[in-house]
Each structure stands twice: as C-alpha cells, then as structure tokens.
Design a protein around this motif. Sequence first.
Motif, PDB file in Angstrom:
ATOM      1  N   UNK A  16       0.772  -1.049  -0.273  1.00 59.37           N
ATOM      2  CA  UNK A  16       0.294  -0.439  -0.012  1.00 59.37           C
ATOM      3  C   UNK A  16       0.297   0.844  -0.261  1.00 59.37           C
ATOM      4  N   UNK A  17       0.312   2.483  -0.056  1.00 59.07           N
ATOM      5  CA  UNK A  17       0.621   3.435  -0.905  1.00 59.07           C
ATOM      6  C   UNK A  17       1.042   4.551   0.896  1.00 59.07           C
ATOM      7  N   UNK A 118       6.104 -13.146  -3.210  1.00 61.02           N
ATOM      8  CA  UNK A 118       6.139 -12.895  -1.819  1.00 61.02           C
ATOM      9  C   UNK A 118       5.532 -10.835  -2.374  1.00 61.02           C
ATOM     10  N   UNK A 119       4.216 -10.382  -1.369  1.00 61.13           N
ATOM     11  CA  UNK A 119       4.035  -9.846  -1.480  1.00 61.13           C
ATOM     12  C   UNK A 119       5.432  -8.451  -1.408  1.00 61.13           C
ATOM     13  N   UNK A 120       4.399  -7.250  -1.845  1.00 60.60           N
ATOM     14  CA  UNK A 120       6.152  -6.020  -1.842  1.00 60.60           C
ATOM     15  C   UNK A 120       5.516  -5.341  -0.228  1.00 60.60           C
ATOM     16  N   UNK A 121       6.362  -4.320   0.201  1.00 60.12           N
ATOM     17  CA  UNK A 121       6.515  -3.843   1.532  1.00 60.12           C
ATOM     18  C   UNK A 121       5.311  -3.085   1.773  1.00 60.12           C
ATOM     19  N   UNK A 122       4.982  -2.369   2.396  1.00 58.83           N
ATOM     20  CA  UNK A 122       4.356  -1.423   2.413  1.00 58.83           C
ATOM     21  C   UNK A 122       5.323   0.385   1.994  1.00 58.83           C
ATOM     22  N   UNK A 123       4.772   1.105   1.362  1.00 61.81           N
ATOM     23  CA  UNK A 123       4.978   2.668   0.807  1.00 61.81           C
ATOM     24  C   UNK A 123       5.588   3.151   2.320  1.00 61.81           C
ATOM     25  N   UNK A 124       6.760   4.054   2.636  1.00 61.04           N
ATOM     26  CA  UNK A 124       6.439   4.841   4.052  1.00 61.04           C
ATOM     27  C   UNK A 124       5.815   6.184   3.579  1.00 61.04           C
ATOM     28  N   UNK A 125       5.420   5.897   4.668  1.00 62.68           N
ATOM     29  CA  UNK A 125       4.633   7.557   4.808  1.00 62.68           C
ATOM     30  C   UNK A 125       5.506   9.301   5.383  1.00 62.68           C
ATOM     31  N   UNK A 126       5.205  10.075   4.955  1.00 62.75           N
ATOM     32  CA  UNK A 126       5.890  11.524   4.860  1.00 62.75           C
ATOM     33  C   UNK A 126       6.968  11.715   6.414  1.00 62.75           C
ATOM     34  N   UNK A 127       5.922  10.835   7.139  1.00 72.80           N
ATOM     35  CA  UNK A 127       6.420  10.806   9.119  1.00 72.80           C
ATOM     36  C   UNK A 127       7.499  10.066   9.301  1.00 72.80           C
ATOM     37  N   UNK A 128       7.357   9.618   7.762  1.00 73.21           N
ATOM     38  CA  UNK A 128       9.277   8.685   7.872  1.00 73.21           C
ATOM     39  C   UNK A 128      10.966   9.086   7.373  1.00 73.21           C
ATOM     40  N   UNK A 129      10.298  10.568   7.034  1.00 71.04           N
ATOM     41  CA  UNK A 129      11.291  10.917   6.223  1.00 71.04           C
ATOM     42  C   UNK A 129      11.322  12.378   7.332  1.00 71.04           C
ATOM     43  N   UNK A 130      11.088  12.980   8.151  1.00 72.88           N
ATOM     44  CA  UNK A 130      10.800  13.938   8.554  1.00 72.88           C
ATOM     45  C   UNK A 130      12.071  14.175   9.116  1.00 72.88           C
TER      46      UNK A 130
END
Length: 428
Positions: A16-17, A118-130
């Motif tokens: 998921x994005x 295998x399924x793909x891992x979820x994308x990181x939200x913008x909180x993770x790039x702070x």
Amino acid sequence: MFVDEVEIKVKGGDGGDGMTSFRREKYEPSGGPDGGDGGHGGNVIFEVDEGINTLLDFKERKVFEAQSGERGGSKDQHGKDAEDLIVPVPPGTTVTNVKKDEIVADLVEAGQQVVIAEGGRGGRGNARFKNSTRQAPKFSENGEPGEKKELKLELKLLADVGVVGYPSVGKSTLISKVSAAKPKTGAYHFTTTTPNLGVVKVGDYNTFVMADIPGLIEGAHSGVGLGDQFLRHVERTKVLIHMLDISALEGREPLEDFKKINQELSKFNADLLDRPQVVAANKIDLMDDKDNLVEVKKELEAEGYEVFPISAVTGEGLDDLISRVNELVEETPQPQIEPEEEEVVIKGPQPEEEGEKFKINKENGVYQVSGEEVERKVAMADLSTEEGLRHLIKTLQNAGLEDALRDAGINDGEKVNVAGLEFEYYND
C-alpha cells in the motif's frame, strides 16, 4: 480430465502507498507530518491439498495475483496488510521458475506450504522522512510492487506401485481388476493416454496405490510416444510391475520388450532400475503353448527377477502377484528426492549482486538503465511532487547510479531513461 503439466503466472500483492499528511488541529494549524505507512501486499502461497489429483484448475485459470496492501492514513495510521492468496495444489507438484529454469519448490506432504511470490512492503508515510534538516517532508513513498514469476507446474503421481510395459500388454486391465478404478481399455495401441490411479486393497487393512504408466515405447525417454511426459510419474514409485504380453499373438518378443523398456527407464533415470521390479507375464489365457512362458521365466529368474504368470482378464494368478507386491511396498522405503528439490527456499525480490546493481545500455542516443533494484526504487518514488523526485535522485546517486553513468561515458545534456523515467544528465 487428467492434466499433469501447465504454465501459469503469479504475482504478489503490491504494498500500500504511504500517506502524505500533516496534523491539522484547532490549536496547531501547521502541525508536523503524520502520514502513516502502507500495508504489506499479500503473498501467493501454494498449499498441498490431498483432495486434488490433477492440475486441471490451472488450465482454466492462468494468473494468480494476491491483493494489495491498504494505503496509509493520516494521524500516523498504518494501512492494513493484505491477506495471503492460498492456492491449493495436488501432492507431487514440482514448481519450476520458467525464466531461470530452476526448481523452486517440490510439494509432497499434505498441508505443506511455500511462499511462491512475495507481496511488496508498504510504502513509508511522510512522517518517516522527517529529520533535523527536513522538518516538513511533502512526499511519501509508493508501495513496493509484488514479486512476479512465470512458473511451470508438473505433477508426479504419488503412487506406491508403477505398472510399466509396452502399449496393449494389459496395464489398464490389471488396474481395473485389482482396484475400483475404471480406466479406458481396448484392443488397440495407446488406449491409455493419461496415467490411471487405483487403490488396491490387500486383506482387511493394507492398501497401496497403483498407477499404470502409458506411452512407453522405444525412445520414450526422449519424447517418442509422449513417453517423457509419463516417465516422470515412475520416479516416486517404490515398486515396479513390468508387464509382458506372454501370448505373443501380436508377434511381440517378450524378452526383447523387457530389455527395451528397462533401457528407457535407465536412460530417463538410472536409479529406476534399483527399485524392486516384479514381472507380470500376462495373457496366459490366450497361450496355445507354454514355451514362451518357460523361456521368459528361465531367463528372467536367472537375472534375479520374480515372474508371475497371470491373466488380467480372468484374474488367474493375480492374488499371488498382488500379495508379493504388497510385501515389497511395505519393506521398501520411499525413494529419496534430490536435495535441491527437497529444500524449499523461496526468496523474495533480491538486490542484484555487487557490481551488477545497474545494467546500462545506450540505445538510439539514450542511456537505458535497468535492474530489479533501480526499477523498484522508481516504482516506489512519489513523482507527483518535486521534493519526492529530488529524494529519488538522491537515492539513486547514493546507490551509485551517477558513478555508473560516468563509467559508461555519459556527457552533459545526454538523455537517461531509468525504468521509464526520462531526464537529461548534468554533472553539477
């Protein structure tokens, strides 16, 4: 309908994005980033189901794709992981990666499971790039694409006893006589075009599974008469019944037939001749004299084979044959599967080996960059914002793409295509 070889496509669910979001509260109108991560995509899992004995369902459905993970939400809410897609397969299914031409799974035991894609891992939200220098990232990450594979499924029957011999020697008739199976039989060659299975009951408690192996003629190991498609079913059997037409009414030479069939077994897999093998001298009810039988018994028993004169039609001699075969089944261990087939290790998407992170080719003046790792990074990048694009470029630089392009001889102003993303290169 019996189907024992198919090719299919499988794909794990996309991750998921991630979410780009900022806190908007009454007393904090310009809050920090709070976008959550996307959920993990579902895996495609093969599971052995004893209730299935054919690959027919895969003829009707060629593509198996797991669901994608849920998108991340605001307020640091992570998206829900997708459920795995469980695909039932019959016991005895061998799974081969078509592109790599390598066995990736050998599924034998009931309930055995293996992750095929295998399924793909979820994308990181913008909180993770702070971070300390980027207090309000205005981009997030797309979900990782699920793993894709093209597979060939082959079914090897899990029979205890394999019945081998030339066409029309009575293999199917034997199966129908000693079990509840009702295979097609007839007085012409290649009546049987698919393997037949039958459960043979011995006494009050013992049973074993018997399969006739059709299509065995001279050259079968190399595909003549479709023999190579059927020989695979012999590999898992504990015991072989070698049927001969002892009547010679069709002008056959039983001893010559015996040698030729064993040569085909040996050429396909030399280990097959190490299996216990008994000889069923069939059609004694049609014999005018017993010279053929006497000669066959004398020569083959001298070589160490047990010979049982039988009539698959009338049932004469079948009790002795089945009783002996049952003894051999009980005392013979299951054939060993090759270690590389037995060890089921399925890996998800892996980075290229060191030194092979990127493949760069110049086509029509454009530097084409490909490779699983770089294609995955582009797919997960948020290209809807300038900040997301800059983050991707920095990520690619850190991965060594700029150095690789320079090594390939790129000049300022020349075009680069990275997994569909095209731009001009400048060394600044």
